[in-house]
Design an enzyme around this catalytic site. Structure first.
Site, PDB file in Angstrom:
ATOM      1  CG  ASP A 251      66.754  12.851-113.182  1.00  0.00           C
ATOM      2  OD1 ASP A 251      65.698  12.205-113.072  1.00  0.00           O
ATOM      3  OD2 ASP A 251      67.619  12.874-112.284  1.00  0.00           O
TER       4      ASP A 251
ATOM      5  CG  ASP B 200      73.001   9.406-113.723  1.00  0.00           C
ATOM      6  OD1 ASP B 200      74.119   9.589-114.242  1.00  0.00           O
ATOM      7  OD2 ASP B 200      72.275  10.327-113.329  1.00  0.00           O
TER       8      ASP B 200
HETATM    9  P1  AMP Z   1      70.643  11.007-109.074  1.00  0.00           P
HETATM   10  O1  AMP Z   1      69.548  10.564-108.165  1.00  0.00           O
HETATM   11  O2  AMP Z   1      72.021  10.531-108.653  1.00  0.00           O
HETATM   12  O3  AMP Z   1      70.378  10.746-110.511  1.00  0.00           O
HETATM   13  O4  AMP Z   1      70.756  12.570-108.893  1.00  0.00           O
HETATM   14  C1  AMP Z   1      69.681  13.442-109.048  1.00  0.00           C
HETATM   15  C2  AMP Z   1      70.167  14.854-109.018  1.00  0.00           C
HETATM   16  O5  AMP Z   1      70.846  15.120-107.792  1.00  0.00           O
HETATM   17  C3  AMP Z   1      71.136  15.227-110.125  1.00  0.00           C
HETATM   18  O6  AMP Z   1      70.869  16.558-110.486  1.00  0.00           O
HETATM   19  C4  AMP Z   1      72.473  15.112-109.453  1.00  0.00           C
HETATM   20  O7  AMP Z   1      73.446  15.908-110.068  1.00  0.00           O
HETATM   21  C5  AMP Z   1      72.167  15.591-108.046  1.00  0.00           C
HETATM   22  N1  AMP Z   1      73.078  15.048-107.040  1.00  0.00           N
HETATM   23  C6  AMP Z   1      73.083  13.797-106.522  1.00  0.00           C
HETATM   24  N2  AMP Z   1      74.074  13.662-105.611  1.00  0.00           N
HETATM   25  C7  AMP Z   1      74.707  14.857-105.542  1.00  0.00           C
HETATM   26  C8  AMP Z   1      75.814  15.366-104.784  1.00  0.00           C
HETATM   27  N3  AMP Z   1      76.468  14.640-103.891  1.00  0.00           N
HETATM   28  N4  AMP Z   1      76.169  16.652-104.987  1.00  0.00           N
HETATM   29  C9  AMP Z   1      75.523  17.416-105.872  1.00  0.00           C
HETATM   30  N5  AMP Z   1      74.476  17.012-106.603  1.00  0.00           N
HETATM   31  C10 AMP Z   1      74.067  15.753-106.452  1.00  0.00           C
HETATM   32 MG    MG Z   2      71.007  11.205-112.160  1.00  0.00          MG
END
Ligand code: AMP
Ligand code: MG
Length: 516
Positions: free
Chosen positions: A267, A277
């Protein structure tokens, strides 16, 4: 500057009606959303270069209006915010629907040169994809993403961009190291900019759900919008091979500059081969292929510096599996795409390695020379960026190990390796002599491939500590230095320094989690 709604709105099925609440979204690639207003948006930093390219006037940037738009409080004509729907493999396992949980795509800006850029706010409030989280982001992680995105651009590494960093004036509660210690922190929003934020996971999700119609449409639309040069019956195969080649080039650059992404899940892989990201990323200081900045890397170091080329390959294989149903009985084109990755990586890495060592051409036995160097650098704990700048400035034929001793984090190990270094310098001197390139040319080639300034975690942490106290001087100084990472800048010595001892056990410097 002209603004347009996201192109997906017209091209792909989506939930056009705004509806609050976290949910599974099927048969749709996006959902209409609205940013949740914040109380006191304030612009902390912006990228002057990107703002200029996009056609924002310098006057507009300094007005409160700019912060209102870039916090999501105010929509401009043409903006139609959406959150997009994707899945992904996280840490090797299928994670199901993820989606833009805190990213909101506002629309597209038509730049001065006619190119289109998507504008996306990160941290602007919950969406249908927020799962159990709040849709917000803290200042420390937002500052890191803002600085590092633009630093990567200046380094010549393919990346999403960052237009702005806005403080929300609101607190966000986070548990920094997931150790049961949640605290309020200042909130912030970054406006990210890229031709497209499409991820591998956008294809994996419909494939995992058996929704071949949406999968096929997603491929058609991505090719038409992002790869218009590809057409005809082999377009999908060529698309996959192109994604593979771009991913290879991206990872080769990471290895060149010493960048560790830290969360290379599918992702977080861009279909355009952009670094995307920025979370618990880090920069190699003492050279160590086993190092990872991410302390939440559950399987302990799946996402290490040295494994990044293999992980990108693994992620591409996951994308290939998602696309497989479109190829029926003949999967050969997907295998060809995987091979294209390996070839492109090898080719990119050879060229970059030659530049790092100042060699005009890469010969077969140069790999052994480089491997021996890396073995020695790891054993003697040598600072990677500073080492390559130092040897560019020296003549290896007259250099003694002591000339490099100050670049080691472990003097005893350095002493133990001094003979090996001596031997390596002699081999390197012979190799350079075989090309007889003019020394200033060699140095210029090396300095253009080996950055002097990179956003080391402790430099970012100093900027974060000051910014959390309302002092933006450190953030501004770091941003300015990183605009020219290959150029020695008088007065900027502290940004090209060895990691200080205090950074070894300071959270945010040595240990980074996904908490953000
Ligand atoms: P990441 O590990 O940051 O790439 O995030 C993985 C997933 O978690 C993605 O779908 C992000 O949109 C979601 N996500 C991470 N942090 C948050 C947050 N604070 N609020 C909502 N969704 C989050
Ligand atoms: Mg992400």
């Amino acid at each position: 500057m002209h603004l347009h709604p996201p192109r997906w709105l017209a091209a792909l099925p989506g939930e056009a009606e705004e509806r609050t609440g976290v949910r599974q979204v099927s048969a749709a690639a996006w959902s209409a959303v609205r940013a949740t207003p914040v109380s006191a948006p304030r612009l902390l930093a912006h990228s002057p270069a990107l703002a200029r390219d996009l056609g924002f006037s310098p006057d507009a940037l300094s007005t409160p209006w700019f912060a209102e738009v870039l916090s999501g409080n105010r929509l401009l004509p043409g903006m139609r915010p959406i959150a997009t729907n994707y899945g992904g493999h996280q840490f090797g396992h299928w994670a199901g629907q993820l989606g833009d949980g805190r990213a909101i795509l506002l629309g597209e800006a038509e730049a001065v040169d006619g190119r289109r850029w998507e504008l996306q706010l990160k941290g602007a409030g919950p969406t249908p994809y927020s799962r159990s989280a709040d849709g917000r982001a803290v200042l420390r992680s937002s500052l890191r993403e803002f600085i590092c995105s633009e630093a990567m651009q200046a380094l010549g590494v393919p990346t999403t961009r960052a237009l702005s960093l806005v403080a929300t004036g609101e607190a966000v509660v986070r548990d920094l190291l997931y150790q049961g210690d949640p605290r309020p922190e200042p909130g912030a929003i970054v406006c990210r900019v890229a031709p497209s934020f499409t991820r591998f996971g956008h294809f994996e999700l419909p494939a995992a759900r058996g929704d071949l119609g949406l999968l096929r449409r997603m491929v058609e639309v991505t090719i038409a919008q992002e790869f218009p040069q590809l057409s005809g019956p082999n377009a999908t195969a060529e698309f996959f091979a192109e994604v593979a080649r771009r991913s290879a080039v991206m990872v080769a650059h990471w290895m060149r500059v010493g960048f560790v992404h830290g969360v290379m899940n599918t992702d977080n892989m861009s279909i355009l081969g952009l670094t995307i990201d920025y979370g618990p990323f880090g920069w190699v200081e003492n050279f160590d292929p086993d190092w990872t900045p991410n302390t939440t890397d559950a399987q302990r170091r799946r996402y290490r510096f040295g494994t990044q080329p293999q992980v990108a390959h693994w992620n591409l294989a996951a994308l290939a599996s998602a696309l497989a149903p479109l190829f029926g009985d003949d999967q050969a084109p997907l295998h060809a795409g995987m091979d294209a990755y390996a070839r492109a990586f090898q080719q990119a890495q050879a060229g970059m390695s030659a530049d790092k060592l100042g060699l005009a051409e890469w010969r077969d036995d140069d790999s052994a020379l480089l491997q021996e160097l890396y073995r020695w650098m790891q054993a003697a704990q040598i600072d990677m960026p500073l080492f390559f700048r130092r040897i560019a400035a020296l003549d290896p034929a007259t250099t003694s190990p002591q000339d490099l001793a100050d670049l080691s984090y472990a003097p005893q190990q350095f002493e133990r390796e001094a003979v090996a270094l001596s031997d390596w310098l002699a081999r390197y001197a012979v190799r350079l002599a075989s090309e007889a390139e003019h020394p200033p040319l060699r140095r210029a080639r090396m300095d253009a491939a080996n950055p002097l300034y990179v956003p080391r975690n402790w430099l970012l942490q100093q900027a974060i500590d000051a910014a959390e106290q309302g002092d933006l001087a450190e953030l501004q100084a770091l941003q300015a230095v990183l605009e020219r990472p290959y150029e020695t800048q008088p007065g900027a010595e502290r940004f090209a320094a060895m990691r200080p001892a205090w950074a070894l056990d300071r959270p945010g410097c040595s240990a980074l989690s996904c908490s953000s």
